[in-house]
Write a protein that holds these residues in place. Structure first.
Motif: not given
Length: 177
Positions: A134-138
């Motif tokens: 959701k946070h675009g980390l992976v």
């Protein structure tokens, strides 16, 4: 003035969001070993079970179950935050202060939700495990190293490809929490 009331349930299971004061910080993942130590010490002093967890750069989500006769999750969070903060300060990590002479690493409050039933537990666990995507980390939940998803996969509760794989783009309407 709004009075916020917490739901203290002895032996309850709760979903928490705990956030650093500086939302641009990456202190939690940069010093994850110190955070793990703070959890270990706090659990030894005041037992609780971690049912699910994800540690992100500036906040973490946890589902915690307390012992049958105990409802003091606030005391546990106070101890855990204090231990982590003091470990950082002792290792030379600069931490700003506030006007009251306290360290200003954490937001003063935390968000808490009482888990109502198995469906609620599953929904909150899924939220925790999918949060790094959701946070675009992976691109896939399994790619985030600081998640209890790995424990769930090892135990055969969830498959390794849970949550999908591949490039994820967009914020899906969320405001960046």
């Amino acid at each position: 003035m709004v009075r916020y009331r917490r739901n203290f349930v002895p032996g309850g299971t709760f979903f928490f969001t705990v956030t650093l004061d500086d939302r641009r910080s990456s202190a939690l993942v940069d010093h994850v070993d110190k955070l793990r130590t703070a959890f270990r010490v706090t659990r030894a002093e005041r037992p609780f079970t971690i049912d699910a967890i994800v540690i992100l750069p500036d906040h973490l989500h946890v589902i915690m179950t307390l012992p049958e006769d105990d409802s003091d999750f606030s005391g546990r969070w106070k101890r855990l935050k204090g231990l982590f903060t003091h470990q950082l300060a002792a290792s030379g990590v600069p931490i700003s202060g506030n006007g009251r002479g306290e360290f200003a690493l954490w937001q003063r409050r935390f968000w808490e939700h009482t888990i109502r039933d198995e469906t609620d537990f599953e929904r909150c666990t899924d939220y925790i495990h999918y949060n790094p995507v959701k946070h675009g980390l992976v691109a896939s939940p399994i790619d985030w190293p600081h998640s209890s998803l790995h424990r769930y996969v090892r135990a055969g509760v969830l498959p390794a490809d849970w949550g999908g794989a591949g490039e994820i783009t967009g914020n899906f309407g969320e405001r960046g929490d």
